[in-house]
Design an enzyme around this catalytic site. Structure first.
Site, PDB file in Angstrom:
ATOM      1  N   ASP A 133       0.869  -1.185   0.000  1.00 44.23           N
ATOM      2  CA  ASP A 133       0.000   0.000   0.000  1.00 44.23           C
ATOM      3  C   ASP A 133       0.902   1.230   0.000  1.00 44.23           C
ATOM      4  O   ASP A 133       1.825   1.342   0.825  1.00 44.23           O
ATOM      5  CB  ASP A 133      -0.911  -0.004   1.230  1.00 44.23           C
ATOM      6  CG  ASP A 133      -1.939   1.117   1.166  1.00 44.23           C
ATOM      7  OD1 ASP A 133      -2.996   0.903   0.563  1.00 44.23           O
ATOM      8  OD2 ASP A 133      -1.656   2.202   1.716  1.00 44.23           O
ATOM      9  N   LEU A 134       0.662   2.146  -0.939  1.00 42.08           N
ATOM     10  CA  LEU A 134       1.536   3.315  -1.083  1.00 42.08           C
ATOM     11  C   LEU A 134       1.305   4.299   0.057  1.00 42.08           C
ATOM     12  O   LEU A 134       0.171   4.545   0.478  1.00 42.08           O
ATOM     13  CB  LEU A 134       1.278   3.993  -2.430  1.00 42.08           C
ATOM     14  CG  LEU A 134       1.503   3.120  -3.677  1.00 42.08           C
ATOM     15  CD1 LEU A 134       1.321   3.949  -4.938  1.00 42.08           C
ATOM     16  CD2 LEU A 134       2.888   2.487  -3.658  1.00 42.08           C
TER      17      LEU A 134
ATOM     18  N   ASP B 157      -4.408   2.365  -4.653  1.00 38.70           N
ATOM     19  CA  ASP B 157      -2.944   2.386  -4.593  1.00 38.70           C
ATOM     20  C   ASP B 157      -2.412   1.122  -3.924  1.00 38.70           C
ATOM     21  O   ASP B 157      -1.374   1.142  -3.268  1.00 38.70           O
ATOM     22  CB  ASP B 157      -2.455   3.631  -3.845  1.00 38.70           C
ATOM     23  CG  ASP B 157      -3.006   3.704  -2.424  1.00 38.70           C
ATOM     24  OD1 ASP B 157      -3.913   2.915  -2.092  1.00 38.70           O
ATOM     25  OD2 ASP B 157      -2.520   4.540  -1.634  1.00 38.70           O
TER      26      ASP B 157
END
Length: 652
Positions: free
Chosen positions: A525-526, A568
């Protein structure tokens, strides 16, 4: 000029054909009605079994969730004093939001006092303040689960949720499940409780039964309406105090259900019903782990532990379905009578004129010439005797270039003469062979063709000829491949999407189990992506996602898989790793590649990454649990990183 001979020949042909046709039509009308009724029985039975399978799968997931929550690592941290109960509340809120089917998730201590309770609310999970927490020591789900052994769950019947002694409005049918919680030393810590919202699950199950005008329903063991009743009938006993049962409107149907009949027809319609005990719902549980189940209900209402699930097709809908083609049957019969009349007249005319040439032969010749598909006639050895214009248009070979050659001259190099012999032998044995082959045009390019090879035997000489009809399906196959690619890949990054990723994860786990090695699942997960999206717009955000996908893909090995799960979030399957240490090393490489600055349209931006790791089979042997574990670890890392950043900001 019409003569007596024409009339006589006409009657000789017309009279018997009409009599036979009308007899056949009458029989088919009767048989068709019977066949449709059998089809209704089969369709409803199949649909009902499928719906029950769906219900079992949902309950299996719920039981798995309950066991996961009862073994939460956050509880150990809280008990050891390394964390407070807000961490458990956050975990429950995240779990509730992701699942979307739990009205409440609670943790009760050994005295039955609620320590943590997360309500789903109106789609947004929230933790109930401590002042509003209640003591549930007198509730069945606590009493039965408190002293149960590890690996035991309690499951109640379906009932309406109550708050402070009153039925909650709007009504919420729930099923309560609970399990004891132990620490790593085997000491009892309390009980975790799930309030499962039953209405969406039951609605999903019975929605598939509403076919061909059928009206699905769910009843308890006393015949009270739970779903599918008219206005005011569902849950009437609980809401008004006066029970309204199915026997009030359909007494014969209720009698048949109590006798155990599952498919029956009455004056009120056709019924398809299954009695489903709660024990049946747990037949599909994971057989690799031991599980004990306690059944019970509030106030001893055992009738809600078992249900009748089914559908009723009203008589008017049933009749319309059985005779839906009556008008069409009349039209078709009239058309066939007209055709018989025309055919008889043609026969009479042909008979009197004593036509020498065979009508079938001339018709076949015309069809051969007019067909746009490729048609090739070959002898019993597979040598080409005749081709049609469609063959030339498809392959580029003129008739004189094809005649005398074996059919295999068209095939690609991998299609040898032996396979051609097998095709001809199959056609000779069965009369026909159909399949797809890879052919070669005169220009040298390859194309796929769907061919039908028919073996035709001359009754006079017993010689066998073969007729091969071919259709160019190259464009169809290309379209099918493109549709598959679009359905299984992310449109923005071109990476595999969640559907394809989960399929590859299943395959990778299967290979790993067979070959005795491990695989690592990395859930990414960004960090810091949302500010970029908000500040510079979605176009820049999309370019960031593309670059992240490219960097991750360039970082991992060729045999590994990277996918975009949505938003994302990305995931990686790293095959044949040596355990957690190598998986951590891969995660560090990926995180380092993501964190490098990106130059996009003159902007210099950067993002980070929180990566959760789960290893098969060390952490879990189930792909769903493996994915959930990696997701949880990713969120743990994100929370730890956020906490560190906050402490740094405070120090600064």
């Amino acid at each position: 000029m019409i003569k007596f001979g024409h009339i006589k020949s006409f009657l000789v042909c017309f009279a018997p054909l009409s009599a036979v046709f009308l007899s056949v039509v009458g029989f088919l009308a009767w048989d068709g009605s019977s066949a449709r009724e059998r089809a209704i029985v089969d369709d409803q039975r199949f649909t009902l079994e499928k719906s029950i399978s769906v219900l079992r799968e949902r309950i299996e997931v719920v039981v798995s969730d309950l066991l996961i929550l009862s073994e939460s690592r956050d509880l150990d941290s809280i008990i050891e004093g390394r964390a407070d109960y807000s961490l458990l509340a956050d975990e429950y809120a995240t779990f509730s939001l992701r699942r979307g089917v739990y009205d409440q998730i609670r943790f009760l201590d050994n005295d039955g006092m609620e320590i943590v309770r997360v309500n789903y609310g109106s789609g947004i999970p929230f933790s109930v303040p401590q002042r509003d927490l209640q003591n549930k020591s007198d509730r069945t789900y606590f009493k039965l689960a408190r002293n149960a052994a590890r690996g035991t769950i309690y499951i109640s019947g379906i009932d309406l949720n109550q708050e402070f002694g009153e039925i909650e409005k709007p009504i919420k049918p729930v099923i309560r499940l609970s399990a004891p919680v132990f620490d790593k030393y085997g000491e009892r810590l309390g009980v975790v409780v799930l309030n499962l919202r039953a209405a969406p699950i039951l609605q999903e199950v019975i929605s598939s039964l509403a076919i061909d005008g059928a009206k699905p329903f769910v009843l308890d063991m006393d015949g009270n309406w739970i779903l599918g009743g008219q206005d005011g009938e569902n849950w009437a006993k609980e809401l008004t105090g006066d029970a309204i049962v199915i026997a009030d409107r359909f007494p014969d149907a209720w009698d048949s259900m109590q006798l155990g009949m599952e498919s029956f027809r009455l004056d009120t319609g056709f019924y398809s019903v299954r009695r489903l005990d709660v024990a049946d719902l747990l037949l599909a549980r994971n057989t690799t782990r031991s599980l004990s189940v306690i059944y019970g209900d509030e106030d001893g209402q055992e009738n809600r532990l078992s249900l009748y699930i089914g559908a009723r097709m009203p008589s008017e809908a049933l009749d319309q379905y059985l005779w839906s083609e009556r008008g069409m049957l009349i039209i078709v019969s009239g058309a066939f009578i007209l055709l018989i009349t025309i055919g008889s007249a043609a026969y009479a005319w042909t008979r009197q004129r004593q036509l020498v040439a065979s009508f079938d032969a001339r018709l076949s010749e015309q069809v051969l010439r007019a067909s746009k598909n490729s048609v090739v006639v070959a002898d019993e050895n597979g040598l080409v005797l005749k081709v049609n214009p469609g063959f030339t248009a498809m392959t580029g070979y003129l008739p004189n270039e094809a005649i005398g050659k074996p059919l295999s001259f068209l095939r690609a190099e991998r299609e040898d003469a032996q396979q051609l012999d097998e095709i001809l032998m199959a056609a000779r044995a069965n009369g026909i062979w159909e399949g797809e082959v890879r052919n070669r045009r005169k220009g040298g390019d390859f194309f796929y063709s769907n061919i039908v090879v028919s073996a035709i035997t001359d009754p006079g000489s017993s010689e066998v000829n073969f007729v091969e009809m071919g259709l160019d399906i190259s464009r169809h196959m290309e379209n099918a491949q493109e549709l598959w690619r679009q359905a299984n890949h992310d449109a923005l990054t071109g990476l595999p999407n969640r559907l394809l990723f989960e399929d590859r994860l299943e395959v990778a786990c299967g290979h790993a189990e067979n070959e005795g090695h491990s695989i690592a699942l990395l859930y990414i997960d960004l960090d810091g992506f949302k500010p970029i999206n908000d500040r510079y717009g979605h176009e820049v955000g999309d370019q960031v996602l593309r670059k992240v996908g490219e960097r991750v893909k360039n970082t991992i090995r060729q045999g590994d898989t990277v996918a975009r799960l949505g938003g994302d979030e990305f995931a990686v399957i790293a095959d044949d790793v040596k355990g957690h240490e190598e998986a951590e090393w891969v995660a560090q490489k990926i995180a380092a590649s993501i964190q490098r600055d990106m130059e996009i349209g003159g902007l210099n931006v950067s993002v980070g990454a929180s990566i959760g790791i789960a290893v098969f089979p060390t952490d879990s042997r189930e792909t769903v649990a493996l994915l959930g574990l990696a997701d949880d670890k990713m969120y743990q890392q994100k929370r730890i990183r956020k906490s560190v950043d906050e402490r740094k900001n405070i120090s600064a």
